[in-house]
Design an enzyme around this catalytic site. Structure first.
Site, PDB file in Angstrom:
ATOM      1  N   LYS A  53       5.325  -4.092  -4.973  1.00  0.00           N
ATOM      2  CA  LYS A  53       6.556  -3.595  -4.356  1.00  0.00           C
ATOM      3  C   LYS A  53       7.136  -4.589  -3.349  1.00  0.00           C
ATOM      4  CE  LYS A  53       7.024   0.354  -6.466  1.00  0.00           C
ATOM      5  NZ  LYS A  53       8.089   0.466  -7.474  1.00  0.00           N
ATOM      6  N   TYR A  58      -0.279  -1.826  -5.834  1.00  0.00           N
ATOM      7  CA  TYR A  58       1.060  -1.255  -5.757  1.00  0.00           C
ATOM      8  C   TYR A  58       1.872  -1.926  -4.643  1.00  0.00           C
ATOM      9  CZ  TYR A  58       4.476   2.638  -5.494  1.00  0.00           C
ATOM     10  OH  TYR A  58       5.608   3.418  -5.486  1.00  0.00           O
TER      11      TYR A  58
END
Length: 300
Positions: A169, A165
């Site tokens: 990001k 993640y």
């Protein structure tokens, strides 16, 4: 302070079947935009399907707005181009894209299956790139576009158990910076939001009281400002619980090492000077790193 409106604008919000995306879609419609509500549906790990997008469309229509649903996957470029084509056919253009769709497959890096790493990157990073690419030529033709990427404090600063993640990001923050430069000549403004909100994605991470305090509607004002006509560009905005913060990638002045100092030992010896934040800058392009080195070489 004049009201921010989106009359005459067409907006696409991905992952808009619930949480942050739903609030973005509802508020854009309330302020005059025609909205494509995109949501593949399913659980937060990206499996399954639902009619969540249809429900949000009905909410918008019940309030007097215009909206259409789209069940395309952001991870499939052809589906994104089809989504944009439908919006153009129905409403004549696309002016705003909020890349909000995402999934979580959290594990420590030691235990993470490579397929889970790849899938999270594909949905967040490639999915945002695919949706943006599908809109890009329309934005250029119009000489107008507003794009919002969704990053995270995990990407900017790290978080245990979220290597996939966080990588996705931070990649989105980097994508924003280049697209903001490339889009400037056609008034395409590209920004990043790093939200902290109580949603399906975070419901088991927040205590009950905090979950309510970090309601998605308290992030939406920042998101809508960043896709408005007078929005800035190339901004990273932190948002949560009604608080808004600006985040920056900075560069220190650094130190020039020569002779016997141009060694690993020399880097260690001059570490305090290298990392001294006095006079640090926020580069507007990657070229500024070389320019600051040039200044050091000239004795500046």
């Amino acid at each position: 302070m004049s009201a921010i409106r989106f009359d005459g604008k067409v907006a696409i919000v991905t992952g808009a079947g619930g949480g942050l995306g739903r609030h973005y879609a509802l508020e854009l419609a309330r302020r005059g935009a025609k909205v494509v509500v995109n949501d593949l549906g399913g659980s937060r790990d990206g499996t399954g399907h639902s009619d969540a997008a249809l429900a949000v469309v009905e909410e918008i229509r019940a309030a007097g707005g215009e909206a259409m649903s789209n069940g395309g996957s952001v991870a499939d470029y052809d589906q994104m181009t089809e989504m944009v084509a439908r919006a153009r056919d129905a409403w004549g253009g696309v002016h705003i894209l909020i890349n909000n769709a995402g999934v979580l497959r959290d594990k420590t890096f030691a235990k993470m299956d490579p397929a889970d790493f790849e899938f999270v990157i594909r949905v967040h990073l490639l999915g945002s790139a695919f949706a943006t690419k599908a809109c890009w030529e329309t934005f250029r033709e119009q000489n107008y576009g507003r794009v919002l990427m969704t990053a995270s404090s995990t990407g900017l600063f790290g978080n245990f158990g979220q290597a996939n993640y966080g990588a996705a990001k931070m990649g989105l923050a980097g994508l924003t910076k280049t697209l903001a430069i490339e889009g400037a000549r056609n008034d395409i403004r590209v920004n990043t939001i790093a939200p902290t909100a109580g949603t399906r994605m975070t419901e088991d991470l927040f205590p009950a009281a905090a979950f309510e305090a970090f309601a998605p509607e308290k992030v939406a004002p920042g998101a809508l400002y960043l896709v408005s006509e007078n929005a800035p560009t190339n901004v990273i905005l932190g948002a949560g619980a009604g608080a808004f913060q600006a985040a920056y990638v900075t560069l220190t002045r650094g130190a020039l090492l020569t002779g016997d100092d141009l060694t690993p030992e020399g880097v260690a010896a001059h570490w305090d000077a290298i990392t001294d934040r006095a006079g640090e800058i926020v580069p507007k392009t990657g070229a500024e790193q070389a320019m600051t080195i040039g200044t050091l070489l000239q004795g500046g």
